[in-house]
Design an enzyme around this catalytic site. Sequence first.
Site, short mmCIF file in Angstrom:
data_model
loop_
_atom_site.label_atom_id
_atom_site.label_comp_id
_atom_site.label_asym_id
_atom_site.label_seq_id
_atom_site.Cartn_x
_atom_site.Cartn_y
_atom_site.Cartn_z
N ASN A 1 -4.14 -10.13 -6.66
CA ASN A 1 -3.77 -10.83 -5.41
C ASN A 1 -4.99 -11.08 -4.52
O ASN A 1 -4.83 -11.45 -3.35
CB ASN A 1 -2.75 -9.99 -4.64
CG ASN A 1 -1.40 -9.93 -5.33
OD1 ASN A 1 -0.76 -10.96 -5.52
ND2 ASN A 1 -0.99 -8.74 -5.74
N ASP B 1 -15.40 -3.54 -2.85
CA ASP B 1 -14.01 -3.43 -3.23
C ASP B 1 -13.21 -4.06 -2.07
O ASP B 1 -13.72 -4.17 -0.95
CB ASP B 1 -13.65 -1.95 -3.41
CG ASP B 1 -12.17 -1.75 -3.62
OD1 ASP B 1 -11.60 -2.41 -4.50
OD2 ASP B 1 -11.57 -0.93 -2.88
N GLY C 1 -7.79 1.60 -6.99
CA GLY C 1 -8.71 0.97 -7.93
C GLY C 1 -8.14 0.72 -9.31
O GLY C 1 -8.77 0.09 -10.14
N ASP D 1 -9.17 -3.76 -1.41
CA ASP D 1 -8.10 -2.92 -0.86
C ASP D 1 -8.65 -1.57 -0.39
O ASP D 1 -9.15 -0.79 -1.21
CB ASP D 1 -7.02 -2.65 -1.92
CG ASP D 1 -6.34 -3.92 -2.41
OD1 ASP D 1 -6.10 -4.81 -1.59
OD2 ASP D 1 -6.04 -4.00 -3.62
N SER E 1 -7.53 -6.19 -8.07
CA SER E 1 -6.28 -6.85 -7.69
C SER E 1 -6.17 -8.28 -8.18
O SER E 1 -7.11 -9.07 -8.08
CB SER E 1 -6.13 -6.84 -6.17
OG SER E 1 -4.98 -7.58 -5.79
N ASP F 1 -13.63 2.71 -1.98
CA ASP F 1 -12.84 3.81 -1.39
C ASP F 1 -12.16 4.63 -2.48
O ASP F 1 -11.44 5.58 -2.17
CB ASP F 1 -11.76 3.25 -0.44
CG ASP F 1 -10.66 2.53 -1.19
OD1 ASP F 1 -10.97 1.80 -2.16
OD2 ASP F 1 -9.48 2.69 -0.83
C1 BG6 Z 1 -6.61 -2.26 -6.40
C2 BG6 Z 1 -5.78 -1.21 -5.69
O1 BG6 Z 1 -7.49 -2.85 -5.49
O2 BG6 Z 1 -5.77 -3.25 -6.98
C3 BG6 Z 1 -4.75 -0.62 -6.65
O3 BG6 Z 1 -6.63 -0.18 -5.20
C4 BG6 Z 1 -3.90 -1.74 -7.24
O4 BG6 Z 1 -3.95 0.31 -5.97
C5 BG6 Z 1 -4.82 -2.76 -7.93
O5 BG6 Z 1 -2.98 -1.21 -8.20
C6 BG6 Z 1 -4.05 -3.95 -8.52
O6 BG6 Z 1 -3.52 -4.72 -7.48
P1 BG6 Z 1 -2.51 -5.93 -7.66
O7 BG6 Z 1 -2.57 -6.64 -6.33
O8 BG6 Z 1 -3.04 -6.79 -8.78
O9 BG6 Z 1 -1.18 -5.36 -7.96
MG MG Z 2 -9.89 0.19 -2.96
#
Ligand code: BG6
Ligand code: MG
Length: 215
Positions: free
Chosen positions: A118, A9, A46, A11, A116, A170
Amino acid sequence: MRYKGIIFDLDGVICHTDRYHYQAWKETTDLAGVYFDETINERLRGVSRTESLDIILERAERTYSAAEKQALAEKKNGRYVELLRQMTPADLTEEVKETLDLLRQAGCKLAIGSSSRNTKLILERLGLSDFFDAVSDGTNITHSKPHPEVFLKAAAYLGLDASDCLVVEDADAGIAAAAAGGFESAGIGQAAANPQTTYPLQTLGALYIKICNVR
Ligand code: BG6
Ligand code: MG
């Protein structure tokens, strides 16, 4: 080494972007007058951006239209990306770097499995754009954790079966996703206390020693 592939993972495991998620949601909800705190934030680990907003709005005093929700999610992401742009390769800790290097030297293929959207920006900021053998993220899935799709795709990109891969997480949602996909898992933070976690860890630095002699 028992595992041919390790799926991380992002973040809260590879980097501390979990605190930027919290900060960006907190600023956004404060402006919108919606209650949000650290306890609610734990439930967002997550979980995709849109599903995170649905969890946050459980406490709202009125209902929000689809357009309002989209505006809030965009506002949060705009602020989050601003925070991400301040990151540099110095945000990659020695502990994480060393663990990744040891696992690679042991012959493991390494992948990212993150909800994510991002992910690629974060890897770029950390100087890891070309490091992983595969990246599965929010841009290639339709179901977010606890659904196993993101990890099953990561394993497929590595050309490996789930039973040959270890997921490192996590989030409780991530541990559930790993179990649902047939993966063993290592859990840090709140995920260390999850009964479905195969290897509870204090920090990521403990991972290599823990698994290097497992057969
Ligand atoms: C996960 C985070 O990795 O990504 C979440 O733990 C988050 O909290 C999710 O909402 C989506 O992320 P993003 O960057 O696409 O908004
Ligand atoms: Mg995470």
